[in-house]
Design a protein around this motif. Sequence first.
Motif, PDB file in Angstrom:
ATOM      1  N   TRP A 145      28.872  29.993  25.750  1.00  0.00           N
ATOM      2  CA  TRP A 145      29.725  30.363  24.616  1.00  0.00           C
ATOM      3  C   TRP A 145      30.427  31.700  24.864  1.00  0.00           C
ATOM      4  O   TRP A 145      31.596  31.874  24.488  1.00  0.00           O
ATOM      5  CB  TRP A 145      28.895  30.435  23.333  1.00  0.00           C
ATOM      6  CG  TRP A 145      28.324  29.126  22.907  1.00  0.00           C
ATOM      7  CD1 TRP A 145      27.017  28.748  22.934  1.00  0.00           C
ATOM      8  CD2 TRP A 145      29.055  28.014  22.399  1.00  0.00           C
ATOM      9  NE1 TRP A 145      26.870  27.467  22.474  1.00  0.00           N
ATOM     10  CE2 TRP A 145      28.111  26.987  22.127  1.00  0.00           C
ATOM     11  CE3 TRP A 145      30.397  27.763  22.132  1.00  0.00           C
ATOM     12  CZ2 TRP A 145      28.474  25.751  21.620  1.00  0.00           C
ATOM     13  CZ3 TRP A 145      30.767  26.531  21.619  1.00  0.00           C
ATOM     14  CH2 TRP A 145      29.820  25.536  21.371  1.00  0.00           C
ATOM     15  N   GLU A 146      29.713  32.636  25.488  1.00  0.00           N
ATOM     16  CA  GLU A 146      30.315  33.932  25.785  1.00  0.00           C
ATOM     17  C   GLU A 146      31.495  33.783  26.747  1.00  0.00           C
ATOM     18  O   GLU A 146      32.553  34.407  26.571  1.00  0.00           O
ATOM     19  CB  GLU A 146      29.266  34.862  26.368  1.00  0.00           C
ATOM     20  CG  GLU A 146      29.761  36.283  26.614  1.00  0.00           C
ATOM     21  CD  GLU A 146      28.684  37.160  27.196  1.00  0.00           C
ATOM     22  OE1 GLU A 146      28.866  38.390  27.210  1.00  0.00           O
ATOM     23  OE2 GLU A 146      27.647  36.614  27.641  1.00  0.00           O
ATOM     24  N   THR A 147      31.334  32.934  27.738  1.00  0.00           N
ATOM     25  CA  THR A 147      32.420  32.715  28.707  1.00  0.00           C
ATOM     26  C   THR A 147      33.619  32.051  28.045  1.00  0.00           C
ATOM     27  O   THR A 147      34.782  32.444  28.263  1.00  0.00           O
ATOM     28  CB  THR A 147      31.910  31.851  29.868  1.00  0.00           C
ATOM     29  OG1 THR A 147      30.785  32.492  30.486  1.00  0.00           O
ATOM     30  CG2 THR A 147      33.001  31.632  30.904  1.00  0.00           C
ATOM     31  N   LEU A 148      33.345  31.050  27.197  1.00  0.00           N
ATOM     32  CA  LEU A 148      34.440  30.368  26.515  1.00  0.00           C
ATOM     33  C   LEU A 148      35.182  31.311  25.568  1.00  0.00           C
ATOM     34  O   LEU A 148      36.421  31.288  25.491  1.00  0.00           O
ATOM     35  CB  LEU A 148      33.894  29.160  25.741  1.00  0.00           C
ATOM     36  CG  LEU A 148      33.371  27.992  26.581  1.00  0.00           C
ATOM     37  CD1 LEU A 148      32.761  26.927  25.676  1.00  0.00           C
ATOM     38  CD2 LEU A 148      34.493  27.383  27.410  1.00  0.00           C
ATOM     39  N   LEU A 149      34.426  32.140  24.819  1.00  0.00           N
ATOM     40  CA  LEU A 149      35.061  33.063  23.880  1.00  0.00           C
ATOM     41  C   LEU A 149      35.897  34.114  24.619  1.00  0.00           C
ATOM     42  O   LEU A 149      37.030  34.439  24.191  1.00  0.00           O
ATOM     43  CB  LEU A 149      33.992  33.739  23.027  1.00  0.00           C
ATOM     44  CG  LEU A 149      34.492  34.692  21.943  1.00  0.00           C
ATOM     45  CD1 LEU A 149      35.366  33.946  20.939  1.00  0.00           C
ATOM     46  CD2 LEU A 149      33.328  35.358  21.222  1.00  0.00           C
ATOM     47  N   THR A 150      35.376  34.623  25.713  1.00  0.00           N
ATOM     48  CA  THR A 150      36.130  35.610  26.493  1.00  0.00           C
ATOM     49  C   THR A 150      37.400  35.006  27.073  1.00  0.00           C
ATOM     50  O   THR A 150      38.485  35.632  27.040  1.00  0.00           O
ATOM     51  CB  THR A 150      35.247  36.162  27.621  1.00  0.00           C
ATOM     52  OG1 THR A 150      34.045  36.704  27.068  1.00  0.00           O
ATOM     53  CG2 THR A 150      35.979  37.229  28.409  1.00  0.00           C
ATOM     54  N   THR A 151      37.291  33.789  27.575  1.00  0.00           N
ATOM     55  CA  THR A 151      38.475  33.120  28.134  1.00  0.00           C
ATOM     56  C   THR A 151      39.525  32.870  27.056  1.00  0.00           C
ATOM     57  O   THR A 151      40.738  33.039  27.294  1.00  0.00           O
ATOM     58  CB  THR A 151      38.052  31.788  28.772  1.00  0.00           C
ATOM     59  OG1 THR A 151      37.049  32.027  29.766  1.00  0.00           O
ATOM     60  CG2 THR A 151      39.238  31.098  29.423  1.00  0.00           C
ATOM     61  N   PHE A 152      39.048  32.500  25.841  1.00  0.00           N
ATOM     62  CA  PHE A 152      39.996  32.221  24.758  1.00  0.00           C
ATOM     63  C   PHE A 152      40.690  33.493  24.279  1.00  0.00           C
ATOM     64  O   PHE A 152      41.911  33.506  24.056  1.00  0.00           O
ATOM     65  CB  PHE A 152      39.255  31.548  23.605  1.00  0.00           C
ATOM     66  CG  PHE A 152      40.105  31.318  22.388  1.00  0.00           C
ATOM     67  CD1 PHE A 152      41.085  30.333  22.362  1.00  0.00           C
ATOM     68  CD2 PHE A 152      39.931  32.109  21.254  1.00  0.00           C
ATOM     69  CE1 PHE A 152      41.875  30.130  21.249  1.00  0.00           C
ATOM     70  CE2 PHE A 152      40.713  31.908  20.127  1.00  0.00           C
ATOM     71  CZ  PHE A 152      41.684  30.916  20.123  1.00  0.00           C
ATOM     72  N   LEU A 153      39.923  34.582  24.122  1.00  0.00           N
ATOM     73  CA  LEU A 153      40.498  35.818  23.598  1.00  0.00           C
ATOM     74  C   LEU A 153      41.429  36.508  24.594  1.00  0.00           C
ATOM     75  O   LEU A 153      42.290  37.307  24.188  1.00  0.00           O
ATOM     76  CB  LEU A 153      39.393  36.785  23.187  1.00  0.00           C
ATOM     77  CG  LEU A 153      38.545  36.354  21.975  1.00  0.00           C
ATOM     78  CD1 LEU A 153      37.449  37.370  21.710  1.00  0.00           C
ATOM     79  CD2 LEU A 153      39.414  36.179  20.733  1.00  0.00           C
ATOM     80  N   THR A 154      41.278  36.231  25.850  1.00  0.00           N
ATOM     81  CA  THR A 154      42.141  36.865  26.864  1.00  0.00           C
ATOM     82  C   THR A 154      43.193  35.920  27.421  1.00  0.00           C
ATOM     83  O   THR A 154      43.866  36.262  28.405  1.00  0.00           O
ATOM     84  CB  THR A 154      41.266  37.378  28.027  1.00  0.00           C
ATOM     85  OG1 THR A 154      40.508  36.273  28.582  1.00  0.00           O
ATOM     86  CG2 THR A 154      40.319  38.458  27.560  1.00  0.00           C
ATOM     87  N   SER A 155      43.345  34.767  26.808  1.00  0.00           N
ATOM     88  CA  SER A 155      44.324  33.807  27.321  1.00  0.00           C
ATOM     89  C   SER A 155      45.730  34.194  26.865  1.00  0.00           C
ATOM     90  O   SER A 155      45.941  34.749  25.769  1.00  0.00           O
ATOM     91  CB  SER A 155      43.987  32.397  26.840  1.00  0.00           C
ATOM     92  OG  SER A 155      44.089  32.318  25.431  1.00  0.00           O
ATOM     93  N   SER A 156      46.684  33.884  27.686  1.00  0.00           N
ATOM     94  CA  SER A 156      48.082  34.182  27.351  1.00  0.00           C
ATOM     95  C   SER A 156      48.602  33.275  26.247  1.00  0.00           C
ATOM     96  O   SER A 156      49.486  33.672  25.473  1.00  0.00           O
ATOM     97  CB  SER A 156      48.953  34.027  28.605  1.00  0.00           C
ATOM     98  OG  SER A 156      48.851  32.701  29.129  1.00  0.00           O
ATOM     99  N   VAL A 157      48.070  32.079  26.158  1.00  0.00           N
ATOM    100  CA  VAL A 157      48.522  31.149  25.124  1.00  0.00           C
ATOM    101  C   VAL A 157      48.251  31.716  23.743  1.00  0.00           C
ATOM    102  O   VAL A 157      49.076  31.590  22.819  1.00  0.00           O
ATOM    103  CB  VAL A 157      47.825  29.783  25.303  1.00  0.00           C
ATOM    104  CG1 VAL A 157      48.231  28.826  24.193  1.00  0.00           C
ATOM    105  CG2 VAL A 157      48.156  29.192  26.664  1.00  0.00           C
TER     106      VAL A 157
END
Length: 263
Positions: A145-157
């Motif tokens: 979950w931590e990896t998914l949340l970090t990827t989502f919050l730092t995504s350009s989209v």
Amino acid sequence: LFCLGQALIARGLDALQFTTTETEQAKPTDWDCAMASAESPKSCLYSFDAELGRKVVAPRGTDQWITLTALNRLRRTDPSKVEPLWHSQYAILQAWFHPTSPHSLYTYLSPRAALLSFILDVPMALGVALAVTMSFLFLLTFPIWETLLTTFLTSSVLWLQWPNWARFVHAAFPLKLLLGQMAWKAIASALGKLHGRVRNELIEMECQLWEECMPRTIIEGNEEESDEEEDLEEDLDEDIDEDEYSDEEDLDIDLDSDDEDFR
């Protein structure tokens, strides 16, 4: 109302006494358990005909049968409809489904079935068990979950859409409160559906365990003959096994004696 009550009493129609009499009619009773089979079919108060191979129960001395599965499921989903099946003549819930009752069905439960029934009997226990399970799974999968949340919050989209959702970030507090309430209602609804689905599955599991644990108090003639035949077959199998074992021992002894003579 007082004058009306006095007039009814004068005519021998006391409404309060009538209500008390109706309540006193519901008395505790013992139970009988049998098996519905093709040789001895049983009726069912809930579904007209009991399913073959299912255990049925009835108040002791009556033939008002109901399948054990249907009775247990009904008392879990809508207990107010249990006793009216017998026209409220018997205190079924108090006599059969109370652990301290002398006629309680809980007496014959296995430890696994008793634990499951306890969880279903205490409404908070199921909620606590679900919360503990979900917390444990969350902690177990926390790195994911931590990896998914970090990827989502730092995504350009996400940040390319900033002009669209920035208005909600800088919105007034009442709007934020409304959005929070809507989110909480959605989460609570999802958790409620999950709780209901898990409870239904546990009820079906409990019905199966009760079906296995509950002893039969009535065994028809054909069933007695089949039970006797099974016992005879088991005895014959045991005798055959013992004879084969003894023959093997005799053969081993003879071989050992032959070896000694040869030497």
